[in-house]
Design a protein around this motif. Structure first.
Motif: not given
Length: 378
Positions: A68-76, A261-269
Motif C-alpha cells: 500500500v505504501l509503495v502504491s501511495q508514493v507512486q500516486l503522490k 518499488g518491486l525490488p523494495g517490496v520483495l526485500i521487505v517481504a
C-alpha cells in the motif's frame, strides 16, 4: 487531502490488530474444520494460529503495508498541481508552435538584442506583447509586429489598432495571453516594430510563433540566446514551462518509484517471510515426534501450506484490492494521476512466486529437521 492521508495512516496503523483478531478467529475455525477433513496439517496450523495470532499478523500486515505504501508514493509523485495541469493542457493544444520570450530590457542594448533576433531559426515570427497597465477584468492586451508575423497567427494587419476578443484569436495567441495576462479578454493589434527605439519601453514578453504552425526548436533558440546574450537576460519557454519543470520532476520520481518499488517490496517481504519461516521451524519441532513415530513426513507440507502459503496468497490478493481501493479518491485519468497496474501486477506475481518458494523451503527444512529428532527419556 489531510483527511485522506489521515485515513490511510489510520487504516495502516490498525491493520496489524485487525489481522491478529481475524487470524485468531480463522485459526480456531480451521482447527475445527480439520475434524471433518481429517487434515492434520490444518489442525496443527489452525491451533498454532489461534494461540499465536501475532505470527500471522506480522506476515500479513507487514507485506500488506509495504504494498500500500509503495502504491501511495507512486500516486503522490504522479500528481500535477492545478497550474502544472493547465500548462500541460496548453502544451497539448499548441505544442511548441508558440513560445514565450521573456526579456530583461534593463541589461540589454537594442542593437545587441536586435542582432540576435535576426538570427532566430527560419520560419520564426515575432510579435511584441504588451500587457495592460492594470490587471483588471476586461483589460486590453496590445500586440504589435510585422504583417507577415500577424498574418501567421491569423490576425489583421493595419497601422491603426484593431480590437478583437481573445477567445476568437488563433489558439497560440489565446494561450500566450492566458499565461501573461489572464484577466484580459480583449486584444488590440497593430502593425509595427517588435522592438521600439528605446529599450526602457521594450516589451517584456515577445511571442514567437512558427509561420507554418509546426513546432519551433526551443532548445536551439535557448542555446542561441545563451551564447550571444548575458545569462538569463532573455529566456524562452513554452506556455507555463516553469510549472512543467517541477511537475515533470515529480513524474520522473514516480517512474523511479515504480522501478524500485518491486525490488523494495520483495526485500521487505523476504525479511518478513524469513522471520515467519524461523517461527514455523520452531513450532514444527513439536510435530517431529509425531511424524517420526507415524512415518508421516508429508504432514509438514500441509502444515506449511496453511501456516505460510495460504496466508501469503491471501495477503497478496487483499493488498492489491486495498491498494486499488485507497487509490480511488486520487485517481484522475484526465489529470494523469493513475495507479500503475503494471507495478501492482508484477508485485503480486513476484510475491506469489516468493510464497510458493517459502512453502517449499519451509516444508523441506522442517522435514529435514524432523529426521534429526531422537527420543529422550524412558
Amino acid at each position: 487531502m489531510k483527511l485522506y492521508n489521515g485515513g490511510v495512516v489510520a487504516a495502516l496503523a490498525t491493520l496489524p490488530c485487525a489481522v491478529a483478531v481475524g487470524a485468531a478467529a480463522l485459526g480456531a475455525r480451521l482447527a475445527r474444520s480439520s475434524r471433518r477433513t481429517g487434515s492434520a496439517g490444518a489442525l496443527i496450523a489452525g491451533r498454532h494460529s489461534a494461540a499465536h495470532p501475532g505470527v500471522v499478523a506480522r506476515l500479513v500486515a507487514g507485506v500488506g503495508i509495504v504494498v500500500v505504501l509503495v502504491s501511495q508514493v507512486q500516486l503522490k509523485n504522479s500528481q500535477f498541481g492545478e497550474s502544472a495541469r493547465a500548462a500541460q493542457d496548453a502544451v497539448n493544444r499548441v505544442g511548441n508552435s508558440m513560445l514565450l520570450m521573456h526579456i530583461d530590457s534593463e541589461s540589454l542594448a537594442r542593437q545587441q538584442l536586435n542582432s540576435v533576433l535576426h538570427r532566430l531559426p527560419q520560419g520564426t515570427e515575432m510579435i511584441a506583447l504588451y500587457p495592460p497597465a492594470e490587471s483588471a477584468s476586461g483589460a486590453t492586451v496590445r500586440l504589435q509586429g510585422s504583417c507577415q508575423a500577424l498574418r501567421a497567427v491569423k490576425l489583421g494587419c493595419s497601422r491603426e489598432p484593431t480590437t478583437a476578443a481573445v477567445n476568437s484569436a488563433d489558439p497560440r495567441i489565446t494561450e500566450a495571453i492566458r499565461w501573461t495576462s489572464p484577466d484580459s479578454d480583449r486584444l488590440a493589434v497593430r502593425q509595427g516594430s517588435v522592438l521600439p527605439a528605446r529599450m526602457d519601453s521594450a516589451p517584456r514578453t515577445v511571442v514567437l510563433a512558427s509561420s507554418d504552425g509546426k513546432n519551433l526548436p526551443e532548445a536551439q533558440i535557448n542555446q542561441l540566446l545563451r551564447d550571444a546574450l548575458p545569462l538569463a537576460a532573455v529566456t524562452v519557454e513554452s506556455p507555463g514551462g516553469s510549472w512543467l519543470v517541477g511537475a515533470n520532476n515529480s513524474v520522473a520520481h514516480g517512474r523511479w518509484v515504480i522501478f524500485f518499488g518491486l525490488p523494495g517490496v520483495l526485500i521487505v517481504a523476504l525479511a518478513i517471510v524469513l522471520a515467519n519461516l524461523a517461527e514455523f521451524l520452531r513450532f514444527s519441532r513439536m510435530v517431529a515426534p509425531l511424524s517420526v513415530l507415524t512415518g508421516e513426513r508429508k504432514i509438514y507440507y500441509s502444515t506449511a501450506m496453511w501456516a505460510l502459503l495460504v496466508p501469503l496468497l491471501a495477503t497478496i490478493v487483499t493488498s492489491v484490492i486495498v491498494a486499488s481501493w485507497l487509490a480511488v479518491p486520487q485517481v484522475s485519468a484526465a489529470n494523469g494521476v493513475e495507479l500503475s497496474n503494471g507495478m501492482l501486477t508484477a508485485t503480486a506475481g513476484a510475491l506469489a512466486v516468493l510464497a510458493v518458494l517459502t512453502w517449499w523451503w519451509g516444508s523441506r527444512a522442517a522435514q529435514h529437521q524432523s529426521s534429526l529428532w531422537r527420543p529422550h527419556g524412558e
